[in-house]
Design an enzyme around this catalytic site. Structure first.
Site, PDB file in Angstrom:
ATOM      1  N   ASP A  97       0.859  -1.185   0.000  1.00  0.00           N
ATOM      2  CA  ASP A  97       0.000   0.000   0.000  1.00  0.00           C
ATOM      3  C   ASP A  97       0.897   1.238   0.000  1.00  0.00           C
ATOM      4  OD1 ASP A  97      -1.934  -1.969   0.392  1.00  0.00           O
ATOM      5  OD2 ASP A  97      -3.040  -0.815   1.895  1.00  0.00           O
ATOM      6  N   LYS A 159      -6.919   3.414  -3.153  1.00  0.00           N
ATOM      7  CA  LYS A 159      -7.277   3.391  -1.736  1.00  0.00           C
ATOM      8  C   LYS A 159      -7.524   4.815  -1.265  1.00  0.00           C
ATOM      9  CE  LYS A 159      -5.226   2.126   2.762  1.00  0.00           C
ATOM     10  NZ  LYS A 159      -4.074   1.464   3.418  1.00  0.00           N
ATOM     11  N   LYS A 188     -10.316   0.248  -2.330  1.00  0.00           N
ATOM     12  CA  LYS A 188     -10.163  -0.026  -0.896  1.00  0.00           C
ATOM     13  C   LYS A 188     -10.530   1.241  -0.132  1.00  0.00           C
ATOM     14  CE  LYS A 188      -6.841  -1.176   2.762  1.00  0.00           C
ATOM     15  NZ  LYS A 188      -5.480  -1.649   3.111  1.00  0.00           N
TER      16      LYS A 188
END
Length: 220
Positions: A97, A159, A188
């Protein structure tokens, strides 16, 4: 205890990156997180980079390990993020991430942002790459440009947030992402997701992953 978890809760668990990223996270915290992740079959654990190798050594392939790069502010030089990524993959991370360089985004330097994500995409290859854009600092136009960039570079996920910014995920941002990402990019939602109702709302809106440290609400 698993037998007592209804199917709805189990489906939610399977979409959760079970997360602990506080600066003072201890190994005891990590062990608790990993044991829960295995017990409840979460999608992954999302942990500080310094714990990836130790988790891999103890838990082997019994869970997926996600870690963060350029976290939480994103303004590290690209070369530093590349080295962080190399180290994380070497240590056993399955998912990365990364935080974009918000400074360069605000400068209007979209080419820099795209190049940086592309360079990490090249390193991650068959691993999962999630791009954290930190929506609380972005205009709608910037969010749309990032959807286009993430789609072009073929990252796996966009995300919403680090959970360390001035705001977290919103349903409005998820809806905007859905309009502008390619069909191959997943969403996400992360930051401020505290209740089962929150989790269901984001999943119903089309999120394929949730980042939360509050998964325990599903069994309490």
């Amino acid at each position: 205890l698993l037998q007592e978890i209804d199917m709805e809760n189990q489906d939610i668990f399977s979409k959760i990156d079970h997360t602990v990223l506080k600066a003072f996270t201890t190994w005891e915290d990590i062990e608790k997180l990993c044991d829960e992740a295995i017990k409840y079959k979460t999608a992954s654990v999302c942990v500080p980079p310094c714990y990836v190798k130790r988790i891999k050594e103890k838990y082997k392939d019994n869970l997926k390990i996600c870690t963060v790069i350029g976290f939480p502010l994103g303004y590290n030089p690209t070369e530093v993020k590349e080295l962080e990524t190399v180290c994380a993959l070497r240590d056993g991370a399955d998912e990365i991430d990364m935080v974009i360089n918000i400074c360069e985004l605000k400068n209007g330097n979209f080419d820099y942002v795209e190049d940086e994500i592309a360079r990490l995409r090249k390193l991650t290859k068959d691993k999962i790459l999630k791009v954290i854009v930190e929506t609380c600092y972005l205009t709608e136009e910037e969010k749309i440009r990032l959807c286009n960039i993430v789609s072009k570079v073929k990252a796996d996920f966009i995300k919403t947030s680090t959970g360390f910014g001035s705001g977290g995920a919103t349903i409005e941002d998820v809806k905007l992402f859905k309009e502008h990402i390619s069909k191959d990019v997943q969403i996400k939602a992360s930051g401020g997701i505290k209740t089962k109702e929150d989790m269901i709302s984001y999943l119903n809106e089309g999120c394929q992953r949730l980042g939360t440290s509050s998964a325990s609400v599903l069994v309490n």
